[in-house]
Design a protein around this motif. Structure first.
Motif, PDB file in Angstrom:
ATOM      1  N   ILE A   3       0.851  -1.182   0.000  1.00  0.00           N
ATOM      2  CA  ILE A   3       0.000   0.000   0.000  1.00  0.00           C
ATOM      3  C   ILE A   3       0.893   1.239   0.000  1.00  0.00           C
ATOM      4  CG2 ILE A   3      -1.868   1.228   1.159  1.00  0.00           C
ATOM      5  CD1 ILE A   3      -2.704  -1.596   0.380  1.00  0.00           C
ATOM      6  N   LEU A   4       0.733   2.094  -0.993  1.00  0.00           N
ATOM      7  CA  LEU A   4       1.451   3.371  -1.058  1.00  0.00           C
ATOM      8  C   LEU A   4       0.492   4.438  -0.534  1.00  0.00           C
ATOM      9  CD1 LEU A   4       2.886   2.959  -4.667  1.00  0.00           C
ATOM     10  CD2 LEU A   4       3.965   2.290  -2.506  1.00  0.00           C
ATOM     11  N   ALA A   5       0.671   4.851   0.711  1.00  0.00           N
ATOM     12  CA  ALA A   5      -0.320   5.690   1.393  1.00  0.00           C
ATOM     13  C   ALA A   5       0.194   7.093   1.626  1.00  0.00           C
ATOM     14  CB  ALA A   5      -0.717   5.054   2.726  1.00  0.00           C
ATOM     15  N   GLY A   6      -0.535   8.078   1.114  1.00  0.00           N
ATOM     16  CA  GLY A   6      -0.298   9.449   1.516  1.00  0.00           C
ATOM     17  C   GLY A   6      -0.853   9.668   2.907  1.00  0.00           C
ATOM     18  N   THR A   7      -0.758  10.880   3.417  1.00  0.00           N
ATOM     19  CA  THR A   7      -1.165  11.146   4.798  1.00  0.00           C
ATOM     20  C   THR A   7      -2.560  11.762   4.896  1.00  0.00           C
ATOM     21  OG1 THR A   7       0.025  13.245   4.727  1.00  0.00           O
ATOM     22  CG2 THR A   7       1.191  11.353   5.656  1.00  0.00           C
ATOM     23  N   GLY A   8      -3.250  11.877   3.770  1.00  0.00           N
ATOM     24  CA  GLY A   8      -4.616  12.388   3.783  1.00  0.00           C
ATOM     25  C   GLY A   8      -5.628  11.260   3.839  1.00  0.00           C
ATOM     26  N   ASN A   9      -6.876  11.583   3.515  1.00  0.00           N
ATOM     27  CA  ASN A   9      -7.931  10.581   3.601  1.00  0.00           C
ATOM     28  C   ASN A   9      -7.852   9.550   2.484  1.00  0.00           C
ATOM     29  OD1 ASN A   9      -8.901  11.648   5.945  1.00  0.00           O
ATOM     30  ND2 ASN A   9     -10.738  12.547   5.061  1.00  0.00           N
ATOM     31  N   ASN A  10      -7.237   9.878   1.350  1.00  0.00           N
ATOM     32  CA  ASN A  10      -7.012   8.861   0.334  1.00  0.00           C
ATOM     33  C   ASN A  10      -6.075   7.791   0.889  1.00  0.00           C
ATOM     34  OD1 ASN A  10      -5.341   8.017  -2.416  1.00  0.00           O
ATOM     35  ND2 ASN A  10      -7.504   8.404  -2.804  1.00  0.00           N
ATOM     36  N   GLY A  11      -5.052   8.232   1.599  1.00  0.00           N
ATOM     37  CA  GLY A  11      -4.172   7.284   2.275  1.00  0.00           C
ATOM     38  C   GLY A  11      -4.901   6.502   3.343  1.00  0.00           C
ATOM     39  N   GLY A  12      -5.853   7.163   4.020  1.00  0.00           N
ATOM     40  CA  GLY A  12      -6.659   6.467   5.013  1.00  0.00           C
ATOM     41  C   GLY A  12      -7.472   5.341   4.399  1.00  0.00           C
ATOM     42  N   ASP A  13      -8.035   5.592   3.203  1.00  0.00           N
ATOM     43  CA  ASP A  13      -8.731   4.521   2.476  1.00  0.00           C
ATOM     44  C   ASP A  13      -7.786   3.351   2.227  1.00  0.00           C
ATOM     45  OD1 ASP A  13     -11.003   6.136   2.349  1.00  0.00           O
ATOM     46  OD2 ASP A  13     -10.687   6.712   0.253  1.00  0.00           O
ATOM     47  N   GLY A  14      -6.554   3.677   1.846  1.00  0.00           N
ATOM     48  CA  GLY A  14      -5.556   2.637   1.592  1.00  0.00           C
ATOM     49  C   GLY A  14      -5.243   1.826   2.834  1.00  0.00           C
ATOM     50  N   LEU A  15      -5.240   2.483   3.988  1.00  0.00           N
ATOM     51  CA  LEU A  15      -4.966   1.769   5.238  1.00  0.00           C
ATOM     52  C   LEU A  15      -6.107   0.812   5.591  1.00  0.00           C
ATOM     53  CD1 LEU A  15      -3.391   4.610   7.417  1.00  0.00           C
ATOM     54  CD2 LEU A  15      -2.219   2.853   6.072  1.00  0.00           C
ATOM     55  N   VAL A  16      -7.348   1.200   5.272  1.00  0.00           N
ATOM     56  CA  VAL A  16      -8.471   0.271   5.470  1.00  0.00           C
ATOM     57  C   VAL A  16      -8.274  -0.968   4.601  1.00  0.00           C
ATOM     58  CG1 VAL A  16     -10.960  -0.060   5.300  1.00  0.00           C
ATOM     59  CG2 VAL A  16     -10.065   2.146   6.037  1.00  0.00           C
ATOM     60  N   VAL A  17      -7.873  -0.747   3.354  1.00  0.00           N
ATOM     61  CA  VAL A  17      -7.615  -1.867   2.445  1.00  0.00           C
ATOM     62  C   VAL A  17      -6.504  -2.748   2.995  1.00  0.00           C
ATOM     63  CG1 VAL A  17      -6.859  -2.515   0.119  1.00  0.00           C
ATOM     64  CG2 VAL A  17      -8.432  -0.594   0.428  1.00  0.00           C
ATOM     65  N   ALA A  18      -5.454  -2.120   3.524  1.00  0.00           N
ATOM     66  CA  ALA A  18      -4.352  -2.892   4.109  1.00  0.00           C
ATOM     67  C   ALA A  18      -4.849  -3.790   5.233  1.00  0.00           C
ATOM     68  CB  ALA A  18      -3.272  -1.940   4.633  1.00  0.00           C
ATOM     69  N   ARG A  19      -5.677  -3.251   6.118  1.00  0.00           N
ATOM     70  CA  ARG A  19      -6.193  -4.035   7.230  1.00  0.00           C
ATOM     71  C   ARG A  19      -7.084  -5.178   6.761  1.00  0.00           C
ATOM     72  NH1 ARG A  19     -11.392  -2.261   9.262  1.00  0.00           N
ATOM     73  NH2 ARG A  19     -10.440  -0.228   9.447  1.00  0.00           N
ATOM     74  N   LEU A  20      -7.946  -4.902   5.780  1.00  0.00           N
ATOM     75  CA  LEU A  20      -8.831  -5.957   5.272  1.00  0.00           C
ATOM     76  C   LEU A  20      -8.033  -7.068   4.609  1.00  0.00           C
ATOM     77  CD1 LEU A  20     -11.681  -3.702   3.887  1.00  0.00           C
ATOM     78  CD2 LEU A  20     -11.859  -5.289   5.808  1.00  0.00           C
ATOM     79  N   LEU A  21      -7.005  -6.699   3.865  1.00  0.00           N
ATOM     80  CA  LEU A  21      -6.136  -7.721   3.267  1.00  0.00           C
ATOM     81  C   LEU A  21      -5.450  -8.534   4.357  1.00  0.00           C
ATOM     82  CD1 LEU A  21      -4.580  -5.604   0.374  1.00  0.00           C
ATOM     83  CD2 LEU A  21      -6.003  -7.634   0.059  1.00  0.00           C
ATOM     84  N   ALA A  22      -4.905  -7.845   5.354  1.00  0.00           N
ATOM     85  CA  ALA A  22      -4.169  -8.537   6.421  1.00  0.00           C
ATOM     86  C   ALA A  22      -5.067  -9.485   7.201  1.00  0.00           C
ATOM     87  CB  ALA A  22      -3.535  -7.512   7.362  1.00  0.00           C
TER      88      ALA A  22
END
Length: 214
Positions: free
Chosen positions: A52-71
Motif C-alpha cells: 500500500i502506497l499511502a499518503g497522509t490524507g484521507n485517500n491514504g486512510g482509504d488505503g490503510l483500510v484496504v491494508a487491514r482488510l487484506l491482512a
C-alpha cells in the motif's frame, strides 16, 4: 457514465458528512471494503504480495483500510507511508492506529517494489492542484517502473480530476476504484492509459435533487 467535477465531489463529501450526518470514518470504512472487494474479484491483479502506497490524507486512510482488510483475510500486505505524518488527517491517524494494532508491516522509501505483485496507489485523491514533486514523484515513478500491477484509489495519483492532464507525473494503473462517481478528468481522451479498468464504488454519497451545485 455519470461524472462529477472535483468541486462537486468535495461538496458531496461535505454534504454527506456535515448535513446528512454520516461520519467520515464510516464513509472511509465503506470505501475501503468496496476497494478490497474490487481487488479480490479483479483477475488482472495478483494479490500474493501487496504494498500500500499511502499518503497522509484521507485517500491514504482509504488505503490503510484496504491494508487491514487484506491482512485480516490472510493476504501478505505491507504499508509505505509517503509524506509528513505530522500533517496526517485525523481519520488517517485513526486508521494507522488500527493497522498498528494488527501489526501490519511498514516499509520505507528504499523498498524494492519489484518484490510485490500488486501496488495500491493511495497517495492523492482527486483534489490535487499542483504538479507532483519530491518523494511523491519518486514513488510514482518507481511504481510505474516496477513489475507489479497497480490498483489506484479514487483516481491515479498525479492525474488532474477535472482535465485528465498529468500533473508532472502520474500513476499508470491497471485498475482504479473511484468513489461515488467517476471524476470528469478520468473519462477524458487518453485518461484510460492511467486509470485502466474502472470500478465505480457506491459508498452512500449521492447527487440528489437537493444537491446545491453552487
Amino acid at each position: 457514465m455519470q461524472t462529477v467535477s472535483v468541486a462537486e465531489s468535495r461538496q458531496l463529501d461535505d454534504k454527506t458528512i456535515n448535513q446528512i450526518g454520516i461520519p467520515s470514518m464510516v464513509l472511509m470504512e465503506r470505501a475501503g471494503l468496496k476497494i478490497y472487494e474490487d481487488m479480490v474479484h479483479n483477475a488482472d491483479l495478483d494479490l500474493s504480495r501487496v504494498l500500500i502506497l499511502a499518503g497522509t490524507g484521507n485517500n491514504g486512510g482509504d488505503g490503510l483500510v484496504v491494508a487491514r482488510l487484506l491482512a485480516t483475510h490472510n493476504y501478505n500486505v505491507s504499508i509505505l507511508t509517503v509524506g509528513n505524518p505530522d500533517h496526517a488527517s485525523p481519520d488517517h491517524v485513526n486508521q494507522q492506529k488500527i493497522c498498528d494494532y494488527y501489526q501490519i508491516p511498514k516499509v520505507f522509501m528504499n523498498a524494492d517494489f519489484n518484490q510485490y505483485t500488486t501496488l495500491v496507489d493511495a497517495l492523492f485523491g482527486s483534489g490535487l492542484s499542483r504538479n507532483v514533486g519530491g518523494d511523491f514523484a519518486t514513488v510514482i515513478d518507481k511504481a510505474n517502473a516496477a513489475t507489479a500491477k497497480i490498483h489506484a484509489i479514487d483516481i491515479p495519483s498525479g492525474l488532474n480530476g477535472d482535465t485528465g492532464e498529468v500533473m508532472g507525473t502520474a500513476i499508470k494503473a491497471t485498475s482504479t476504484s473511484t468513489i461515488a462517481y467517476a471524476k470528469q478528468g478520468m473519462v477524458k481522451a487518453g485518461a484510460n492509459a492511467y486509470t485502466g479498468k474502472l470500478f465505480v464504488d457506491d459508498i452512500g454519497i449521492y447527487k440528489g435533487d437537493t444537491f446545491d451545485n453552487e
